[in-house]
Write a protein that holds these residues in place. Sequence first.
Motif, PDB file in Angstrom:
ATOM      1  N   ASN A  21       8.933  22.632   2.160  1.00 59.37           N
ATOM      2  CA  ASN A  21       9.939  22.014   3.107  1.00 59.37           C
ATOM      3  C   ASN A  21       9.314  21.225   4.039  1.00 59.37           C
ATOM      4  O   ASN A  21       9.371  21.181   5.202  1.00 59.37           O
ATOM      5  N   THR A  22       8.639  20.177   3.520  1.00 56.92           N
ATOM      6  CA  THR A  22       7.759  19.181   4.365  1.00 56.92           C
ATOM      7  C   THR A  22       8.045  17.881   3.860  1.00 56.92           C
ATOM      8  O   THR A  22       8.509  17.650   2.636  1.00 56.92           O
ATOM      9  N   ARG A  23       7.370  16.897   4.552  1.00 58.70           N
ATOM     10  CA  ARG A  23       7.685  15.624   4.067  1.00 58.70           C
ATOM     11  C   ARG A  23       6.323  14.658   4.627  1.00 58.70           C
ATOM     12  O   ARG A  23       5.392  15.340   5.459  1.00 58.70           O
ATOM     13  N   ALA A  51       0.962  -1.346   0.112  1.00 59.09           N
ATOM     14  CA  ALA A  51       0.050   0.038   0.044  1.00 59.09           C
ATOM     15  C   ALA A  51       0.791   1.178  -0.078  1.00 59.09           C
ATOM     16  O   ALA A  51       0.359   2.112  -0.853  1.00 59.09           O
ATOM     17  N   GLN A  52       1.943   1.282   0.836  1.00 59.48           N
ATOM     18  CA  GLN A  52       2.848   2.330   0.785  1.00 59.48           C
ATOM     19  C   GLN A  52       3.670   2.537  -0.488  1.00 59.48           C
ATOM     20  O   GLN A  52       3.499   3.805  -1.092  1.00 59.48           O
ATOM     21  N   ALA A  53       3.798   1.697  -1.285  1.00 62.72           N
ATOM     22  CA  ALA A  53       4.448   1.766  -2.584  1.00 62.72           C
ATOM     23  C   ALA A  53       3.220   2.164  -3.583  1.00 62.72           C
ATOM     24  O   ALA A  53       3.790   3.062  -4.435  1.00 62.72           O
ATOM     25  N   ILE A  54       2.460   1.815  -3.576  1.00 67.57           N
ATOM     26  CA  ILE A  54       1.093   2.295  -4.354  1.00 67.57           C
ATOM     27  C   ILE A  54       1.153   3.584  -4.087  1.00 67.57           C
ATOM     28  O   ILE A  54       0.933   4.415  -5.103  1.00 67.57           O
ATOM     29  N   ALA A  55       0.897   4.131  -2.741  1.00 64.18           N
ATOM     30  CA  ALA A  55       0.765   5.614  -2.417  1.00 64.18           C
ATOM     31  C   ALA A  55       1.879   6.233  -3.091  1.00 64.18           C
ATOM     32  O   ALA A  55       1.661   7.314  -3.390  1.00 64.18           O
ATOM     33  N   GLU A  56       3.113   5.687  -2.915  1.00 64.64           N
ATOM     34  CA  GLU A  56       4.329   6.663  -3.507  1.00 64.64           C
ATOM     35  C   GLU A  56       4.284   6.839  -5.080  1.00 64.64           C
ATOM     36  O   GLU A  56       4.551   7.937  -5.587  1.00 64.64           O
ATOM     37  N   VAL A  57       3.667   5.864  -5.719  1.00 63.70           N
ATOM     38  CA  VAL A  57       3.605   5.971  -7.065  1.00 63.70           C
ATOM     39  C   VAL A  57       2.320   6.789  -7.366  1.00 63.70           C
ATOM     40  O   VAL A  57       2.567   7.412  -8.522  1.00 63.70           O
ATOM     41  N   ALA A  58       1.549   6.766  -6.857  1.00 63.14           N
ATOM     42  CA  ALA A  58       0.041   7.540  -7.196  1.00 63.14           C
ATOM     43  C   ALA A  58       0.222   8.814  -6.556  1.00 63.14           C
ATOM     44  O   ALA A  58      -0.652   9.558  -7.054  1.00 63.14           O
ATOM     45  N   ALA A  59       1.309   9.259  -5.932  1.00 67.41           N
ATOM     46  CA  ALA A  59       1.487  10.681  -5.604  1.00 67.41           C
ATOM     47  C   ALA A  59       1.302  11.545  -6.681  1.00 67.41           C
ATOM     48  O   ALA A  59       2.300  11.516  -7.658  1.00 67.41           O
ATOM     49  N   PRO A  60       0.655  12.700  -6.510  1.00 71.77           N
ATOM     50  CA  PRO A  60       0.712  13.695  -7.939  1.00 71.77           C
ATOM     51  C   PRO A  60       1.837  14.450  -8.106  1.00 71.77           C
ATOM     52  O   PRO A  60       2.431  14.728  -7.098  1.00 71.77           O
ATOM     53  N   ALA A 112      12.686  15.975 -12.721  1.00 75.14           N
ATOM     54  CA  ALA A 112      13.452  15.576 -11.629  1.00 75.14           C
ATOM     55  C   ALA A 112      12.449  14.615 -10.704  1.00 75.14           C
ATOM     56  O   ALA A 112      11.205  14.931 -10.682  1.00 75.14           O
ATOM     57  N   ILE A 113      12.795  13.584 -10.135  1.00 73.34           N
ATOM     58  CA  ILE A 113      11.784  12.492  -9.594  1.00 73.34           C
ATOM     59  C   ILE A 113      11.952  13.094  -8.114  1.00 73.34           C
ATOM     60  O   ILE A 113      13.105  13.066  -7.394  1.00 73.34           O
ATOM     61  N   ILE A 114      10.850  13.244  -7.370  1.00 73.68           N
ATOM     62  CA  ILE A 114      10.747  13.724  -6.035  1.00 73.68           C
ATOM     63  C   ILE A 114      11.396  12.628  -5.107  1.00 73.68           C
ATOM     64  O   ILE A 114      11.057  11.404  -5.406  1.00 73.68           O
ATOM     65  N   ASN A 115      12.256  12.929  -4.022  1.00 77.00           N
ATOM     66  CA  ASN A 115      12.773  11.903  -3.161  1.00 77.00           C
ATOM     67  C   ASN A 115      11.818  11.821  -1.992  1.00 77.00           C
ATOM     68  O   ASN A 115      11.950  12.465  -1.133  1.00 77.00           O
ATOM     69  N   HIS A 116      10.955  10.938  -2.247  1.00 80.73           N
ATOM     70  CA  HIS A 116      10.064  10.443  -1.149  1.00 80.73           C
ATOM     71  C   HIS A 116      10.645  10.109  -0.057  1.00 80.73           C
ATOM     72  O   HIS A 116      11.687   9.411   0.113  1.00 80.73           O
ATOM     73  N   PRO A 117      10.488  10.610   1.198  1.00 82.23           N
ATOM     74  CA  PRO A 117       9.009  11.164   1.624  1.00 82.23           C
ATOM     75  C   PRO A 117       8.765  12.658   1.397  1.00 82.23           C
ATOM     76  O   PRO A 117       7.752  13.409   1.658  1.00 82.23           O
ATOM     77  N   GLU A 118       9.917  13.389   0.843  1.00 82.35           N
ATOM     78  CA  GLU A 118       9.960  14.884   0.687  1.00 82.35           C
ATOM     79  C   GLU A 118       8.782  15.005  -0.252  1.00 82.35           C
ATOM     80  O   GLU A 118       8.202  14.253  -1.130  1.00 82.35           O
ATOM     81  N   VAL A 119       8.163  16.372  -0.267  1.00 82.18           N
ATOM     82  CA  VAL A 119       7.172  16.568  -1.434  1.00 82.18           C
ATOM     83  C   VAL A 119       7.561  17.478  -2.521  1.00 82.18           C
ATOM     84  O   VAL A 119       6.645  17.513  -3.387  1.00 82.18           O
ATOM     85  N   ALA A 120       8.648  17.993  -2.599  1.00 80.97           N
ATOM     86  CA  ALA A 120       9.228  18.761  -3.903  1.00 80.97           C
ATOM     87  C   ALA A 120      10.633  18.618  -4.030  1.00 80.97           C
ATOM     88  O   ALA A 120      11.492  18.154  -3.073  1.00 80.97           O
ATOM     89  N   ILE A 121      11.255  19.083  -5.329  1.00 81.86           N
ATOM     90  CA  ILE A 121      12.475  18.886  -5.764  1.00 81.86           C
ATOM     91  C   ILE A 121      12.732  19.914  -6.685  1.00 81.86           C
ATOM     92  O   ILE A 121      11.677  20.512  -7.348  1.00 81.86           O
ATOM     93  N   LEU A 122      13.843  20.589  -6.949  1.00 84.16           N
ATOM     94  CA  LEU A 122      14.259  21.402  -7.643  1.00 84.16           C
ATOM     95  C   LEU A 122      15.505  20.774  -8.523  1.00 84.16           C
ATOM     96  O   LEU A 122      16.283  20.749  -8.131  1.00 84.16           O
ATOM     97  N   GLY A 123      15.215  20.652  -9.777  1.00 81.39           N
ATOM     98  CA  GLY A 123      16.164  20.343 -10.870  1.00 81.39           C
ATOM     99  C   GLY A 123      16.737  21.618 -11.462  1.00 81.39           C
ATOM    100  O   GLY A 123      15.900  22.453 -11.903  1.00 81.39           O
ATOM    101  N   VAL A 124      18.014  21.543 -11.689  1.00 82.44           N
ATOM    102  CA  VAL A 124      18.679  22.821 -12.485  1.00 82.44           C
ATOM    103  C   VAL A 124      19.269  22.335 -13.508  1.00 82.44           C
ATOM    104  O   VAL A 124      20.170  21.197 -13.374  1.00 82.44           O
TER     105      VAL A 124
END
Length: 175
Positions: A62-64, A3-12, A150-162
Amino acid sequence: RFAQAIAEVAAPEATVWVDVDATALLELRAGLKKSDPHNTPGLLAFIARFVTAGLKRFPDLNTRIEPADDGAQDIVCFAGINLGFAAQTDRGLMVPSVRNADKLSARELDVEIRRLTGVVREGKATPEELGSGTFTLNNYGVFGVDGSAAIINHPEVAILGVGRIIDKPWVVDGE
């Protein structure tokens, strides 16, 4: 776990591409390099400093997402910023994090980014150095890439790619 893996994949996820004029940044670094050639931070350290300033202004990034006691998920906010950054190693991409990055200058960030890069490349990073990030910065420009989703580094909610910094025509004051 499933279920956790599915939640990670399904995160928008949403990817936004923005071109930025880096002329002032390059001029700033060149001026510092001219006055102190051996103690000038790298571009990643300057960008890391800008990211920490932005995260102070927009703390929701800046959340997880962490599991809650009831099986749901909670959004956890942080007072400080543990800035993760992508580092290429022989074992693949690793993401160490600079703890309390928001309290560091560009020079101090540079020292810590270089230290952590060495530690992960040697395979000596601790779980705390690899798992404590609250936001990640990914500089794929060093590989000659202009942009990437860029792929978000779960459980973080955001990433910046440069992407890479290149010369190109740019409109300034309508010209």
